[in-house]
Write an enzyme that holds these catalytic residues in place. Structure first.
Site, PDB file in Angstrom:
ATOM      1  CG  HIS A 165      -2.234   0.647   1.060  1.00 17.53           C
ATOM      2  ND1 HIS A 165      -2.887   0.749  -0.161  1.00 17.53           N
ATOM      3  CD2 HIS A 165      -3.075   1.241   1.967  1.00 17.53           C
ATOM      4  CE1 HIS A 165      -4.048   1.362  -0.001  1.00 17.53           C
ATOM      5  NE2 HIS A 165      -4.184   1.686   1.272  1.00 17.53           N
TER       6      HIS A 165
ATOM      7  CG  ASN B 195      -8.750   5.486   4.873  1.00 19.95           C
ATOM      8  OD1 ASN B 195      -8.089   4.919   4.015  1.00 19.95           O
ATOM      9  ND2 ASN B 195      -9.550   4.837   5.695  1.00 19.95           N
TER      10      ASN B 195
ATOM     11  CG  ASP C 277      -1.881   0.815  -3.284  1.00 16.89           C
ATOM     12  OD1 ASP C 277      -1.940   1.994  -2.872  1.00 16.89           O
ATOM     13  OD2 ASP C 277      -2.696  -0.067  -2.935  1.00 16.89           O
TER      14      ASP C 277
ATOM     15  CG  ASN D 270     -10.760   3.895   1.502  1.00 18.03           C
ATOM     16  OD1 ASN D 270     -11.828   4.013   0.904  1.00 18.03           O
ATOM     17  ND2 ASN D 270     -10.538   2.923   2.360  1.00 18.03           N
TER      18      ASN D 270
END
Length: 243
Positions: free
Chosen positions: A19, A66, A91, A112
């Protein structure tokens, strides 16, 4: 000014996560070019420098994924920039590992960090998606995304990041397709333009309106004699179909 924002989660716990490939990408650009040391501003780590003769701000939001848009949006408002002045690197679960795609605008695809950027920065910014592959099972997605890259991933991860860093000035010059070709070739693939030319040639050579069975029948059909003694004999024996 161009802002290049790498998305990820702050802290050593997440540093090697798939991520966090966005963080890894801007770190690679920072190492390869003459940027200032990392400093804290806009709830992010930032570094200033130049690429291709243009001023560039590298930014790694420290708000967690987020809320990435809050930090990047703050920087954009400070410098009075538009969405066209932003490149986000992040990613992409639905791209094979090592593949890259770059386009302006589009959907968030369930990411997100991109949802947050869309909300705080507008949508018409360039999105550089770096493939991390899909585990194949929905229940394994979270562990895959928040898991660290494996040692075997270095075979594609290092050349991907190195090529992106070496050619980061192409982002400033909007040479998006050329950059994608560089990355594809570095990872042993074929340039998009070359693949397109080959596809076009194949299309041109393929006969139109005939199945392969029809073509084979036409190709193997013997020639019928229309004139001569043998033709006269055949006409007497079988008659003329045209009559």
């Amino acid at each position: 000014m161009l802002i290049i924002a790498g998305l990820g989660n702050p802290g050593g716990k997440y540093a090697g996560n798939r991520h966090n490939i966005g963080f890894m990408a801007v770190d690679a650009i920072h190492r390869r070019h003459s940027f200032s040391p990392w400093s804290r501003k806009f709830r992010a780590e930032i570094a200033e420098g130049e690429l291709g003769g243009e001023k560039v701000l590298l930014i790694k939001p420290q708000t967690f994924m987020n809320l990435s848009g809050e930090a990047v949006g703050e920087a954009m408002r400070f410098y009075k920039l538009q969405p066209a002045d932003l490149v986000a690197i992040y990613d992409e679960l639905d791209l094979p590992a090592g593949k890259a795609r770059l386009k302006t605008g589009g959907g968030h695809g369930g990411h997100n960090g991109i949802k947050s950027l869309d909300a705080h920065c507008g949508k018409e910014y360039r999105r550089l998606r770096l493939g991390i592959g899909h585990p194949g099972i929905k229940e394994m997605v979270q562990n895959h995304v928040l898991g660290d890259f494996a040692k075997a991933d270095k075979a594609w991860l290092e050349p991907l990041l190195d090529t992106l860093a070496d050619n980061a000035d192409m982002l400033v010059r909007n040479e998006d397709s050329q950059l994608m070709n560089k990355i594809a070739l570095a990872l042993g693939g074929k340039a998009e333009e070359e693949k397109q030319r080959k596809d076009n040639k194949t299309t041109e050579k393929k006969p139109v309106g005939q199945s392969h069975i029809h073509q084979a029948r036409n190709h193997n059909q013997p020639k019928v004699l229309a004139t001569g003694p043998m033709a006269d004999i055949l006409k007497k024996m079988f008659g003329n179909k045209g009559e």
